[in-house]
Motif scaffolding. Structure first.
Motif, PDB file in Angstrom:
ATOM      1  N   UNK A  10       0.897  -1.294   0.174  1.00 21.42           N
ATOM      2  CA  UNK A  10      -0.013  -0.037  -0.219  1.00 21.42           C
ATOM      3  C   UNK A  10       0.687   1.188  -0.025  1.00 21.42           C
ATOM      4  N   UNK A  11       0.346   2.449  -0.532  1.00 22.61           N
ATOM      5  CA  UNK A  11       0.944   3.804  -0.341  1.00 22.61           C
ATOM      6  C   UNK A  11       2.393   3.801  -0.480  1.00 22.61           C
ATOM      7  N   UNK A  12       3.112   3.859   0.415  1.00 17.56           N
ATOM      8  CA  UNK A  12       4.529   4.292   0.443  1.00 17.56           C
ATOM      9  C   UNK A  12       5.164   3.090  -0.318  1.00 17.56           C
ATOM     10  N   UNK A  13       4.990   1.658  -0.005  1.00 21.16           N
ATOM     11  CA  UNK A  13       5.393   0.730  -0.482  1.00 21.16           C
ATOM     12  C   UNK A  13       5.358   0.416  -2.145  1.00 21.16           C
ATOM     13  N   UNK A  14       4.018   1.121  -2.663  1.00 18.59           N
ATOM     14  CA  UNK A  14       3.768   1.177  -3.872  1.00 18.59           C
ATOM     15  C   UNK A  14       4.647   2.073  -4.824  1.00 18.59           C
ATOM     16  N   UNK A  15       4.711   3.099  -4.014  1.00 23.06           N
ATOM     17  CA  UNK A  15       5.746   4.231  -4.630  1.00 23.06           C
ATOM     18  C   UNK A  15       7.108   3.671  -5.079  1.00 23.06           C
ATOM     19  N   UNK A  16       7.630   3.002  -3.678  1.00 23.09           N
ATOM     20  CA  UNK A  16       8.811   2.408  -3.578  1.00 23.09           C
ATOM     21  C   UNK A  16       8.968   1.460  -4.902  1.00 23.09           C
ATOM     22  N   UNK A  17       8.094   0.696  -5.036  1.00 23.24           N
ATOM     23  CA  UNK A  17       7.890  -0.565  -5.874  1.00 23.24           C
ATOM     24  C   UNK A  17       8.067   0.077  -7.154  1.00 23.24           C
ATOM     25  N   UNK A  18       7.300   1.038  -7.525  1.00 19.30           N
ATOM     26  CA  UNK A  18       7.284   1.551  -8.877  1.00 19.30           C
ATOM     27  C   UNK A  18       8.510   2.283  -9.401  1.00 19.30           C
ATOM     28  N   UNK A  65       7.568  -8.861  -2.180  1.00 23.65           N
ATOM     29  CA  UNK A  65       6.684  -8.062  -1.254  1.00 23.65           C
ATOM     30  C   UNK A  65       7.262  -7.811  -0.041  1.00 23.65           C
ATOM     31  N   UNK A  66       6.099  -7.921   1.096  1.00 27.61           N
ATOM     32  CA  UNK A  66       6.350  -8.015   2.633  1.00 27.61           C
ATOM     33  C   UNK A  66       6.476  -9.356   3.235  1.00 27.61           C
ATOM     34  N   UNK A  67       6.624  -9.542   4.270  1.00 30.21           N
ATOM     35  CA  UNK A  67       6.636 -10.610   5.038  1.00 30.21           C
ATOM     36  C   UNK A  67       5.332 -11.331   4.980  1.00 30.21           C
ATOM     37  N   UNK A  68       4.369 -10.513   5.018  1.00 31.28           N
ATOM     38  CA  UNK A  68       2.792 -11.220   5.227  1.00 31.28           C
ATOM     39  C   UNK A  68       2.442 -11.952   3.799  1.00 31.28           C
ATOM     40  N   UNK A  69       3.176 -11.131   2.357  1.00 32.91           N
ATOM     41  CA  UNK A  69       3.027 -11.890   1.283  1.00 32.91           C
ATOM     42  C   UNK A  69       3.644 -13.370   1.298  1.00 32.91           C
ATOM     43  N   UNK A  70       4.871 -13.428   1.810  1.00 35.19           N
ATOM     44  CA  UNK A  70       5.514 -14.572   1.804  1.00 35.19           C
ATOM     45  C   UNK A  70       4.900 -15.641   2.801  1.00 35.19           C
ATOM     46  N   UNK A  87      11.456 -18.093  -3.301  1.00 32.69           N
ATOM     47  CA  UNK A  87      12.432 -17.054  -2.912  1.00 32.69           C
ATOM     48  C   UNK A  87      11.800 -15.908  -2.472  1.00 32.69           C
ATOM     49  N   UNK A  88      12.595 -14.889  -2.259  1.00 29.75           N
ATOM     50  CA  UNK A  88      12.083 -13.839  -1.413  1.00 29.75           C
ATOM     51  C   UNK A  88      12.884 -12.441  -1.873  1.00 29.75           C
ATOM     52  N   UNK A  89      12.027 -11.407  -2.340  1.00 30.34           N
ATOM     53  CA  UNK A  89      12.688 -10.054  -2.360  1.00 30.34           C
ATOM     54  C   UNK A  89      11.806  -9.198  -1.635  1.00 30.34           C
ATOM     55  N   UNK A  90      12.495  -8.737  -0.498  1.00 30.23           N
ATOM     56  CA  UNK A  90      11.614  -7.740   0.287  1.00 30.23           C
ATOM     57  C   UNK A  90      11.593  -6.241  -0.005  1.00 30.23           C
ATOM     58  N   UNK A  91      10.355  -6.010  -0.105  1.00 26.47           N
ATOM     59  CA  UNK A  91      10.073  -4.430  -0.442  1.00 26.47           C
ATOM     60  C   UNK A  91       9.993  -3.650   0.711  1.00 26.47           C
ATOM     61  N   UNK A  98      13.174 -11.272   5.982  1.00 28.57           N
ATOM     62  CA  UNK A  98      14.487 -11.005   5.184  1.00 28.57           C
ATOM     63  C   UNK A  98      15.721 -11.333   6.181  1.00 28.57           C
ATOM     64  N   UNK A  99      15.700 -10.791   7.339  1.00 24.06           N
ATOM     65  CA  UNK A  99      16.932 -10.490   8.185  1.00 24.06           C
ATOM     66  C   UNK A  99      17.219 -12.145   8.416  1.00 24.06           C
ATOM     67  N   UNK A 100      16.456 -12.770   8.871  1.00 26.73           N
ATOM     68  CA  UNK A 100      16.485 -14.221   9.610  1.00 26.73           C
ATOM     69  C   UNK A 100      17.062 -14.833   8.223  1.00 26.73           C
ATOM     70  N   UNK A 101      16.642 -14.775   6.989  1.00 27.31           N
ATOM     71  CA  UNK A 101      16.857 -15.711   5.817  1.00 27.31           C
ATOM     72  C   UNK A 101      17.998 -15.126   5.127  1.00 27.31           C
ATOM     73  N   UNK A 102      18.807 -14.187   5.574  1.00 31.88           N
ATOM     74  CA  UNK A 102      19.939 -13.694   5.103  1.00 31.88           C
ATOM     75  C   UNK A 102      19.606 -12.852   3.617  1.00 31.88           C
ATOM     76  N   UNK A 103      18.435 -12.465   3.654  1.00 29.66           N
ATOM     77  CA  UNK A 103      17.924 -11.620   2.329  1.00 29.66           C
ATOM     78  C   UNK A 103      18.149 -10.261   2.617  1.00 29.66           C
ATOM     79  N   UNK A 104      19.101  -9.317   1.730  1.00 29.35           N
ATOM     80  CA  UNK A 104      19.256  -7.946   1.812  1.00 29.35           C
ATOM     81  C   UNK A 104      17.961  -7.088   1.604  1.00 29.35           C
ATOM     82  N   UNK A 105      17.830  -5.989   2.218  1.00 25.82           N
ATOM     83  CA  UNK A 105      16.802  -5.032   1.736  1.00 25.82           C
ATOM     84  C   UNK A 105      17.410  -4.381   0.568  1.00 25.82           C
ATOM     85  N   UNK A 106      18.601  -4.537   0.101  1.00 29.69           N
ATOM     86  CA  UNK A 106      18.985  -3.963  -1.214  1.00 29.69           C
ATOM     87  C   UNK A 106      18.623  -5.021  -2.462  1.00 29.69           C
ATOM     88  N   UNK A 107      18.185  -4.193  -3.319  1.00 28.89           N
ATOM     89  CA  UNK A 107      17.332  -5.210  -4.668  1.00 28.89           C
ATOM     90  C   UNK A 107      18.690  -5.863  -5.113  1.00 28.89           C
TER      91      UNK A 107
END
Lengths: 287, 127
Positions: A10-18, A65-70, A87-91, A98-107
């Motif tokens: 939603x909102x902020x995440x959508x702008x970031x995703x786009x 997406x986010x943790x809830x999507x996963x 696989x997971x890419x966190x937005x 993401x932190x637990x699985x060692x997946x960086x927030x950097x795309x």
């Protein structure tokens, strides 16, 4: 075949995703892991898209997406009995999973992790046919839902209002536990950053039970940081136990929540699910 | 982001807090630390620590043990058993090595494995 589920939120995440969408698609192509991409909408839910991926015999589903999507994607995969790697890419820069699985927030880093394809079989917790990766919180005192605020001051006010409660558990049908607690968690995996004890290894086929005993006001102020970060085991007097199956015997109607959402009420059973999930993890994973 | 090495050593320790009451067989593959109340049985092949405020009414089976609390029951320890000055033990003990600190209380019998004569190293005079 890689099947991408984009859930910008939603909102902020959508702008970031786009903003990052074009760069992400380029990175996927550069790393030779491009595939079919689908965006979640109000009528095309995560669950429907996962079922579509199963129908297309996808080898890997990547949740963007986010943790809830996963969590939603994993629940559908397990219910459908599908043997697909996730696989997971966190937005969300603050993604706990993401932190637990060692997946960086950097795309760029997270795409490299996906391309590396280091797959781990992870345990899932099960509660009333709902599967979870992280933890169940018992009672109304949900520490994971309290924001620490500046210097942890706003959280102190919230913690002061929390009331201790009686809890009765049975572990693996071997022994019964009773105590008055300030907080109780059943952990499959958690972000151990800042915690003294490593808990929640999702490969050990065990759940970790963490009970926080009643605290005086002074202790709440002193340990506000530990309470706010969820490292309840850093507070003296905490109880740590391990079991495959936990029966929450009482008190009756005690809520059991995951990420702030109540899934059932006591009496209830929380156990390690028979099935594991195959997940792409990073080298900096916490287990 | 933290790495795996940053977090302890696997820590499968079981900790029973002071406000907790346990009834039944407390069995663990890792270390056990008891600060609360346990009835039934306590078993681990590793280390057991019984805190000064702890009360155990159970049979104990452990690799090593340090007792600073109150225990009523049979105690079977494979290697070392230390009863600290605040420790109170009522029951029979079996262990390989026993230490009792001054001030501790022990009521019961103690069985210790004696080293076989063949295992003893001969004394050699040095010139």
């Amino acid at each position: 075949m890689y099947f991408y589920i984009f859930d910008p939120g939603k909102d902020k995440e959508v702008r970031y995703f786009e903003r990052i969408q074009g760069r992400l698609l380029n990175l996927l192509a550069e790393n030779h892991i491009e595939g079919e991409t689908y965006r979640v909408t109000s009528i095309r839910t995560v669950e429907l898209l996962v079922e579509q991926a199963i129908g297309l015999e996808a080898r890997t589903i990547i949740v963007v997406g986010g943790d809830s999507t996963l969590n939603r994607a994993i629940n559908t995969l397990i219910r459908q009995n599908a043997d697909i790697t996730v696989g997971f890419i966190s937005l969300d820069p603050g993604s706990r999973l993401g932190q637990i699985f060692g997946i960086s927030p950097d795309i760029e880093q997270s795409v490299k992790t996906l391309a590396g394809r280091l797959v781990a079989g992870l345990d899932l917790g099960e509660i009333n046919e709902h599967y979870f990766l992280s933890k169940v919180e018992l009672g109304e005192n949900q520490f994971s839902q309290i924001e620490p605020g500046i210097f942890g001051l706003s959280s102190v006010r919230r913690f002061m209002k929390l009331q201790p409660f009686e809890i009765n558990l049975s572990l693996d049908n071997k022994y019964k536990v009773s105590s008055e607690v300030f907080g109780a968690q059943i952990i499959n995996c958690r972000n151990n950053e800042g915690c003294k004890v490593k808990l929640g290894d999702p490969t050990d086929k065990l759940l970790d039970i963490l009970l926080l005993s009643k605290l005086a006001s002074g202790q709440i102020i002193r340990y506000r940081k530990e309470l706010a970060t969820g490292c309840l085991d850093n507070v003296p007097g905490a109880t740590i136990m391990h079991a495959k199956k936990v029966e929450v015997l009482g008190p009756r109607k005690l809520p059991l929540s995951i990420e702030g959402q109540v899934y059932t009420k006591a009496p209830a059973i929380v156990s390690v699910a028979k099935r594991k999930i195959k997940m792409i993890v990073g080298k900096t994973r916490q287990f | 982001m933290g790495k795996r090495e940053d977090y302890g050593d696997g820590a499968t320790e079981t900790v029973v807090g002071a406000s907790v009451k346990i009834e039944g067989d407390l069995v663990s593959e890792g270390d056990i630390r008891v600060e609360g109340f346990v009835t039934g049985k306590v078993k681990t092949s590793k280390n057991l620590y019984v805190g000064p405020q702890a009360r155990i009414e159970a049979d104990i089976d452990a690799g090593n043990a340090v007792i600073a609390g109150n225990i009523k029951g049979e105690i079977k320890i494979k290697d070392n058993l230390l009863i600290q000055e605040t420790g109170k033990v009522s029951g029979n003990i079996s262990c390989a090595r026993l230490s009792i600190t001054e001030g501790a209380r022990f009521m019961g019998s103690c069985t210790m494995a004696m080293p076989e004569s063949g295992d003893m190293e001969p004394v050699v005079d040095e010139e």
